[in-house]
Scaffold this motif. Structure first.
Motif, PDB file in Angstrom:
ATOM      1  N   ALA A  13      11.942  -3.536  -7.354  1.00 46.98           N
ATOM      2  CA  ALA A  13      13.387  -3.289  -7.244  1.00 46.98           C
ATOM      3  C   ALA A  13      13.714  -2.013  -6.480  1.00 46.98           C
ATOM      4  CB  ALA A  13      14.010  -3.221  -8.633  1.00 46.98           C
ATOM      5  N   ASP A  14      12.768  -1.090  -6.404  1.00 44.82           N
ATOM      6  CA  ASP A  14      13.016   0.118  -5.602  1.00 44.82           C
ATOM      7  C   ASP A  14      12.943  -0.205  -4.115  1.00 44.82           C
ATOM      8  OD1 ASP A  14      13.268   1.722  -7.855  1.00 44.82           O
ATOM      9  OD2 ASP A  14      11.100   2.020  -7.969  1.00 44.82           O
ATOM     10  N   VAL A  15      12.156  -1.198  -3.805  1.00 45.17           N
ATOM     11  CA  VAL A  15      11.911  -1.553  -2.415  1.00 45.17           C
ATOM     12  C   VAL A  15      12.890  -2.628  -1.951  1.00 45.17           C
ATOM     13  CG1 VAL A  15      10.152  -2.467  -0.858  1.00 45.17           C
ATOM     14  CG2 VAL A  15       9.487  -0.943  -2.719  1.00 45.17           C
ATOM     15  N   PHE A  16      13.215  -3.552  -2.837  1.00 46.41           N
ATOM     16  CA  PHE A  16      14.182  -4.616  -2.572  1.00 46.41           C
ATOM     17  C   PHE A  16      15.091  -4.744  -3.801  1.00 46.41           C
ATOM     18  CE2 PHE A  16      10.934  -6.170   0.517  1.00 46.41           C
ATOM     19  CZ  PHE A  16      11.740  -6.294   1.630  1.00 46.41           C
ATOM     20  N   PRO A  17      16.227  -4.044  -3.778  1.00 40.85           N
ATOM     21  CA  PRO A  17      17.068  -3.962  -4.980  1.00 40.85           C
ATOM     22  C   PRO A  17      17.610  -5.308  -5.473  1.00 40.85           C
ATOM     23  CG  PRO A  17      17.644  -2.210  -3.438  1.00 40.85           C
ATOM     24  CD  PRO A  17      16.690  -3.121  -2.726  1.00 40.85           C
ATOM     25  N   GLN A  18      17.550  -6.353  -4.656  1.00 41.33           N
ATOM     26  CA  GLN A  18      18.025  -7.645  -5.157  1.00 41.33           C
ATOM     27  C   GLN A  18      17.173  -8.147  -6.312  1.00 41.33           C
ATOM     28  OE1 GLN A  18      16.499  -7.205  -2.187  1.00 41.33           O
ATOM     29  NE2 GLN A  18      15.553  -9.077  -1.407  1.00 41.33           N
ATOM     30  N   PHE A  19      15.981  -7.594  -6.484  1.00 42.74           N
ATOM     31  CA  PHE A  19      15.127  -8.059  -7.570  1.00 42.74           C
ATOM     32  C   PHE A  19      15.311  -7.250  -8.851  1.00 42.74           C
ATOM     33  CE2 PHE A  19      12.617  -9.344  -3.720  1.00 42.74           C
ATOM     34  CZ  PHE A  19      12.834 -10.708  -3.866  1.00 42.74           C
ATOM     35  N   ALA A  20      16.214  -6.295  -8.843  1.00 42.53           N
ATOM     36  CA  ALA A  20      16.396  -5.435 -10.016  1.00 42.53           C
ATOM     37  C   ALA A  20      16.648  -6.221 -11.305  1.00 42.53           C
ATOM     38  CB  ALA A  20      17.516  -4.424  -9.765  1.00 42.53           C
ATOM     39  N   PRO A  21      17.403  -7.316 -11.278  1.00 46.07           N
ATOM     40  CA  PRO A  21      17.635  -8.006 -12.551  1.00 46.07           C
ATOM     41  C   PRO A  21      16.437  -8.803 -13.074  1.00 46.07           C
ATOM     42  CG  PRO A  21      19.407  -8.468 -10.954  1.00 46.07           C
ATOM     43  CD  PRO A  21      18.283  -7.814 -10.212  1.00 46.07           C
ATOM     44  N   PHE A  22      15.342  -8.858 -12.331  1.00 46.42           N
ATOM     45  CA  PHE A  22      14.244  -9.753 -12.710  1.00 46.42           C
ATOM     46  C   PHE A  22      12.988  -8.982 -13.067  1.00 46.42           C
ATOM     47  CE2 PHE A  22      17.015 -11.620  -9.502  1.00 46.42           C
ATOM     48  CZ  PHE A  22      17.615 -12.594 -10.288  1.00 46.42           C
ATOM     49  N   SER A  23      12.174  -9.630 -13.849  1.00 43.81           N
ATOM     50  CA  SER A  23      10.944  -9.010 -14.307  1.00 43.81           C
ATOM     51  C   SER A  23       9.818  -9.310 -13.330  1.00 43.81           C
ATOM     52  CB  SER A  23      10.635  -9.588 -15.701  1.00 43.81           C
ATOM     53  OG  SER A  23       9.456  -9.025 -16.171  1.00 43.81           O
ATOM     54  N   LEU A  24       9.194  -8.274 -12.812  1.00 36.77           N
ATOM     55  CA  LEU A  24       8.129  -8.439 -11.824  1.00 36.77           C
ATOM     56  C   LEU A  24       7.067  -7.372 -12.057  1.00 36.77           C
ATOM     57  CD1 LEU A  24      10.176  -8.998  -8.528  1.00 36.77           C
ATOM     58  CD2 LEU A  24       8.510 -10.596  -9.480  1.00 36.77           C
ATOM     59  N   PRO A  25       5.813  -7.665 -11.712  1.00 36.13           N
ATOM     60  CA  PRO A  25       4.794  -6.618 -11.833  1.00 36.13           C
ATOM     61  C   PRO A  25       5.059  -5.482 -10.853  1.00 36.13           C
ATOM     62  CG  PRO A  25       3.876  -8.604 -10.804  1.00 36.13           C
ATOM     63  CD  PRO A  25       5.264  -8.944 -11.259  1.00 36.13           C
ATOM     64  N   LYS A  26       4.608  -4.308 -11.224  1.00 37.93           N
ATOM     65  CA  LYS A  26       4.736  -3.139 -10.359  1.00 37.93           C
ATOM     66  C   LYS A  26       3.901  -3.344  -9.087  1.00 37.93           C
ATOM     67  CE  LYS A  26       5.294   1.053 -12.720  1.00 37.93           C
ATOM     68  NZ  LYS A  26       6.627   1.483 -12.291  1.00 37.93           N
ATOM     69  N   LEU A  27       4.312  -2.717  -8.004  1.00 36.17           N
ATOM     70  CA  LEU A  27       3.539  -2.786  -6.769  1.00 36.17           C
ATOM     71  C   LEU A  27       2.252  -1.976  -6.913  1.00 36.17           C
ATOM     72  CD1 LEU A  27       6.500  -2.269  -4.262  1.00 36.17           C
ATOM     73  CD2 LEU A  27       5.261  -4.401  -4.690  1.00 36.17           C
ATOM     74  N   VAL A  28       1.156  -2.557  -6.468  1.00 35.35           N
ATOM     75  CA  VAL A  28      -0.122  -1.840  -6.511  1.00 35.35           C
ATOM     76  C   VAL A  28      -0.742  -1.842  -5.121  1.00 35.35           C
ATOM     77  CG1 VAL A  28      -0.550  -2.418  -8.941  1.00 35.35           C
ATOM     78  CG2 VAL A  28      -1.378  -3.944  -7.117  1.00 35.35           C
ATOM     79  N   SER A  29      -1.756  -1.011  -4.966  1.00 32.34           N
ATOM     80  CA  SER A  29      -2.479  -0.988  -3.692  1.00 32.34           C
ATOM     81  C   SER A  29      -3.493  -2.123  -3.673  1.00 32.34           C
ATOM     82  CB  SER A  29      -3.191   0.346  -3.525  1.00 32.34           C
ATOM     83  OG  SER A  29      -4.064   0.276  -2.426  1.00 32.34           O
ATOM     84  N   VAL A  30      -3.676  -2.696  -2.499  1.00 32.44           N
ATOM     85  CA  VAL A  30      -4.662  -3.772  -2.390  1.00 32.44           C
ATOM     86  C   VAL A  30      -6.079  -3.218  -2.543  1.00 32.44           C
ATOM     87  CG1 VAL A  30      -5.045  -3.709   0.124  1.00 32.44           C
ATOM     88  CG2 VAL A  30      -5.073  -5.905  -1.074  1.00 32.44           C
ATOM     89  N   ASP A  54       0.798  -1.228   0.000  1.00 32.58           N
ATOM     90  CA  ASP A  54       0.000   0.000   0.000  1.00 32.58           C
ATOM     91  C   ASP A  54       0.827   1.272   0.000  1.00 32.58           C
ATOM     92  OD1 ASP A  54      -2.067  -1.681  -0.139  1.00 32.58           O
ATOM     93  OD2 ASP A  54      -3.257  -0.696   1.424  1.00 32.58           O
ATOM     94  N   ARG A  55       1.745   1.397   0.952  1.00 33.60           N
ATOM     95  CA  ARG A  55       2.480   2.661   1.037  1.00 33.60           C
ATOM     96  C   ARG A  55       3.482   2.812  -0.109  1.00 33.60           C
ATOM     97  NH1 ARG A  55       4.964   2.542   6.678  1.00 33.60           N
ATOM     98  NH2 ARG A  55       4.954   0.352   6.054  1.00 33.60           N
ATOM     99  N   LYS A  56       3.821   1.725  -0.773  1.00 37.38           N
ATOM    100  CA  LYS A  56       4.799   1.789  -1.853  1.00 37.38           C
ATOM    101  C   LYS A  56       4.153   1.537  -3.213  1.00 37.38           C
ATOM    102  CE  LYS A  56       8.222   1.293   1.442  1.00 37.38           C
ATOM    103  NZ  LYS A  56       9.608   1.082   1.791  1.00 37.38           N
ATOM    104  N   ALA A  57       2.821   1.634  -3.271  1.00 37.03           N
ATOM    105  CA  ALA A  57       2.126   1.397  -4.535  1.00 37.03           C
ATOM    106  C   ALA A  57       2.671   2.335  -5.610  1.00 37.03           C
ATOM    107  CB  ALA A  57       0.620   1.626  -4.353  1.00 37.03           C
ATOM    108  N   GLY A  58       2.848   1.803  -6.785  1.00 37.87           N
ATOM    109  CA  GLY A  58       3.380   2.596  -7.889  1.00 37.87           C
ATOM    110  C   GLY A  58       4.866   2.403  -8.088  1.00 37.87           C
ATOM    111  N   GLN A  59       5.548   1.925  -7.064  1.00 36.82           N
ATOM    112  CA  GLN A  59       6.986   1.687  -7.192  1.00 36.82           C
ATOM    113  C   GLN A  59       7.259   0.310  -7.803  1.00 36.82           C
ATOM    114  OE1 GLN A  59       9.557   2.691  -3.863  1.00 36.82           O
ATOM    115  NE2 GLN A  59       7.929   3.885  -2.904  1.00 36.82           N
ATOM    116  N   ALA A  60       8.463   0.169  -8.322  1.00 36.23           N
ATOM    117  CA  ALA A  60       8.916  -1.148  -8.751  1.00 36.23           C
ATOM    118  C   ALA A  60       9.367  -1.934  -7.526  1.00 36.23           C
ATOM    119  CB  ALA A  60      10.071  -1.010  -9.734  1.00 36.23           C
TER     120      ALA A  60
END
Lengths: 352, 352, 352, 352
Positions: C46-63, C38-44
């Motif tokens: 990888a912005d929240v946990f940089p270890q995931f930067a090399p991988f493809s993941l959906p953007k964070l959304v609000s529940v 919720d508080r990080k909705a809109g971020q990647a």
């Protein structure tokens, strides 16, 4: 019986505040008369730092309500956040002009109002005091500190870099335009406020650089290095975060002036710091560890030639909470109050 | 001018030896006259522990060549390995019977020769001294320590357990046959000898129990608990290794005697330790942290009722190198030499 | 080609969320379709946990904005805070009744509404779901988990205690009224929200008990132990905080039933867990280390007789983020979705 | 069904050996056929590294008695100490010339016999193999590795420095005579042999430089940097020891060639490593953390301009046991055996 000085500590609930209390409680000539902590006002110091539970200390109060004149403090250590400090110190010295102040924030470290404004993003609010303040790196400015009413205690990173470099710049032993300071600090330097980035699980078992190419301690380095060199000096400075509580280690790369050797650098520093109680020069080629100064007011410095011709490597260590902050502040206070410079600071490093 | 006692430290290259030097260097009435370290004989203390480089100390010598009579030491701290200790102390006291000895090994802790032989696998080599030795848990045996020539400094784990439990057993507040001590120790307790199991990479970021159901400190607990209870007591004791340098925390589970409450336990302990400079009782329900005694000679103890009726939980903490070893030893030495009990031991815990 | 399940992870910016992503990204049959924070909705991520930067993941959304029906998720991992969870899961299952849910909060662990209200201080908001939920300790409730729509993933401390104790209570090998669980947890168990008490400098180089005699995991233990024993069981439980990131170690003290030995306990557990992929019984007398399960879904258990007659000591370890949370959740999800139980969970412990 | 390669691991009781087992056990095309460990021959791998207790592995044997021809191994990882390695590999390839070897020691890294002799103090014992060996920094020498029989796996420090610097030197973007590498390594790089200097209590809560101006990895840097630059290059290199298990961070200071900017450096590296599975370029100005590659084969690299004109700062991180040793070795083995380059190496970093 020893006459004791009445001491105030503003910001006693932070790490540098607690360190002032730890050292101050055992200082033979300090009476800890006032401890402030705004958000924790009304609590006992032992509620905030349980290690003090066995000892008698005044209750924490808010800095706002204080009657500085009535308190008649001999000296105040100010360990408040940047920017609020300049307002508090102004009020204090207006009300009680004879009180001496050692300020541990960055507010009075830069003597140039323009530099302050550039690095801190707003004009200084106490320009007269900014010009009055003495930069409190004792080994360099001992005479000025003795006579000062307001001392700006240096930053922890800057102390680690300035103690080895100022004498070398003054003596023109190194090139002023090729200084690289790779600095590493323990986590207490980040303070006690709760932030995600300083949680145990974010820090432990890891290491990283931060503030690369734009850390505020650079302003202090610029000021002091330029003064020592007699010309503008801009050093490269990269801070890193170590997963330890206490300790700064600075690995410093310098270019030797023609005809100078790494051994010459060591000789200059050994002469400069001969007899200093808190600076210890290692044998040529030996390198210091942060753990060997932990909890003490000692700085240790090692020098060695690089394998690249004309380059030398200097490594310095100190405890960021002691010689990098509260110990340095007490050293200054001792001079300002006419006490022996080492009073309250004789603890030996806690290792292991 | 203060008359100083001539002090010897045997085994100065180990962690408890270094801790004796750290504290001894700042003791107002100690002159560190002799430091021994067999494998490092001939070296400077600063080569072995670089934190002492700024200070003046005698060179390390071998214990073998020492002329105890000529040295005329007032007191010797013996921080040698188990078993060799009894031979060294015999020789020392034969040659210099007026010297006082505080022994930090386990050699003189058990007063019963049979118990010693059972736990250590060989007969004791100095039976007269074994019977002469006083068990040096100062708060319990202060009077005997004052008069002693040879004091057996207690183990670190046992101090953490005995300080809360001995008064409760004496006052018959808890059942003697249902004591469980879950103890956790920092790594300095394992000493400085190089072993795979104590390497950083084996220890960091992990936790484990060891010596479960057969640790030698049990013998000491049996002796002291049985004495206090006036009947045979066998406690459950499980030691664990913490990835920290300093600190022991003992979580102790006890069964209350009929009509006793957990608050009664706290009251008994508070009465027992009222006025003690190195034992601090927390408020009922508060629990101590090892970090709040780090580097200090303080013990902190908390008591609370368990949610199971008739059960209470006691948690005690100390620094294994200070109150668990070298600080405790200096506390005993102070009494034996007629110095103030707290001399050299007034440092406040280093936190953070 | 493998048909993949569409997976949602609610609360992906916390530690258990990140751990679900770490394991889920390498799960051969998971498609990570929705990540909320919720508080990080809109971020990647990888912005929240940089270890995931090399991988493809959906953007964070609000529940909040999620259309559960349209998302058509096969399974949702819910790693949200206690109390909000029950509302979110109600909405989700109303809108998308065919979606399966593994909830990592405590909201659905207690089957008794009165117990929930007592421990959490307010009535449960989704009573029908509370009664539907299956307690997800897979090795004990495998059959029920397979058939479940909503699984309440057990707590980390409770898993460490229940896996060894439930079989022993069921088989009446130990006394149900004399269980003491001395548990120690790594710091990731405290979550990622910024609090003073979990700062690096507050935690490192120290150790302490907390929540003594009143920790919420006790309610779960009461429920499961009572069920296993067929009578009311109240165990003593003391949690402690270890200065490590990952790992729980529970030292468990039990009283043997007449005619039972510590070796019998080991035999019962070895029979119970024979063939289990994620429970490993050590040889009799060996004791497990947290480091040997770090990053893996493995539990290791050791058993030994105490030196007090009729008592035994059991030590269990697990990684609180894997078998204590996210790995356990994936193990349940695998059963619910008809996948191999070990899919995505085969990583071996990262030691050193 | 997948045809598996028969794999040998020499030196399985060290940290890099254990890491090869950890990764190799989950490699889809590896059969771990032979594990050697001279001093622990006859023991189970689980006795030496208990995390492997739940898995089936061959017993540890001595390398001495091995019949290389009969074993018919497809590939051998050699994780033996420097100097003994060259003899073992000679014997092995004499007896079984079709076996491929990835050597993790330094024995075959230097292609110049004179350089080897200068840095290691004795002539090389297997000159033909020294000249045959391919330097195994995969991203730079992929084509040569594919065709190689003997690959010399690079050092951990050197990989961290060479991956960012080789492309920049090749493209003549930086001055080759002004490179400063300030490198920091976790403790597993020091290996598992018991030494006082690597004990937990010597390392924890501290930091220091070592091997200043004379570390053997310099020879490798000289070789690769000179080759890339087409001229002799001598870089400044200072290693430091971090109190963490895994992770290397290199802070690299470079002087830009005329007309080059720090952003150009990032562009060159991004082009070079585009599509590489194990090298991740951060956004310009972002800086990597060791914790975000822990346990993974990933390298992360950040670039930013220094505030001094014409200078840039590059920071790279890797896990010294994975991309710095065993993961890199498996990456090479995959190429040599015709397997997908990422097989067995897809684990994501374990953080927190």
């Amino acid at each position: 019986m020893v006459k004791k000085a009445r001491i105030g500590i503003l910001g006693a609930s932070g790490y540098t505040g607690a360190e002032l209390v730890r050292l101050g409680l055992r200082h033979p000539q300090f009476e800890l008369a006032v401890l402030t902590a705004d958000r924790k006002a009304g609590q006992a110091m032992a509620d905030v730092f349980p290690q003090f539970a066995p000892f008698s200390l005044p209750k924490l109060v808010s800095v706002d309500g204080l009657d500085w004149r009535a308190q008649a403090l001999d000296l105040v250590f100010c360990a408040l956040p940047h920017a609020t400090t300049q307002l508090v110190v102004s009020d204090l010295l207006d009300a009680a002009p004879a009180t001496r102040v050692v300020d541990l924030s960055a507010d009075f470290r830069l003597s140039d109002p323009a530099a302050y404004e550039q690095w801190y993003g707003h004009p200084h609010q106490a320009l007269a005091l900014q010009s009055e303040a003495v930069y409190g790196l004792t080994e360099i400015y001992r005479k000025e500190v003795k006579a000062a009413r307001l001392v700006a205690n240096p930053g922890c990173y800057t102390s680690a870099a300035e103690l080895p470099l100022i004498p070398l710049l003054k003596r023109k032993a190194i090139e002023p335009d090729a200084i690289i300071i790779d600095a590493k600090s323990g986590m207490t330097g980040a303070g006690r406020s709760a932030k995600e980035a300083t949680l145990f699980s974010e820090v432990s078992e890891g290491f990283n650089a931060y503030g690369v190419a734009h850390h505020r301690h650079m302003a202090e380095l610029d000021q002091e290095f330029s003064k020592a060199a007699g010309q503008d000096v801009i050093a490269t400075f990269t801070p890193h975060l170590l997963p330890i509580n206490r300790g700064i280690l600075a690995t410093i790369y310098v270019k030797l002036r023609k005809d100078k050797t790494a051994r010459d650098l060591r000789t200059i520093l050994a002469e400069q710091y001969d007899g200093e109680p808190f600076v210890h020069m290692l044998r040529y080629g030996d390198m210091p560890h942060t753990r060997h100064v932990r909890g003490s007011n000692m700085v240790m410095i090692g020098v060695v030639a690089d394998r690249r011709d004309g380059q030398a490597i200097i490594v310095s260590v100190l405890d960021n909470l002691v010689k990098g902050a509260s110990g340095q502040a007490i050293q200054n206070a001792n001079l300002m109050l006419g006490f022996p410079e080492t009073a309250g600071l004789e603890q030996i490093a806690l290792f292991p």
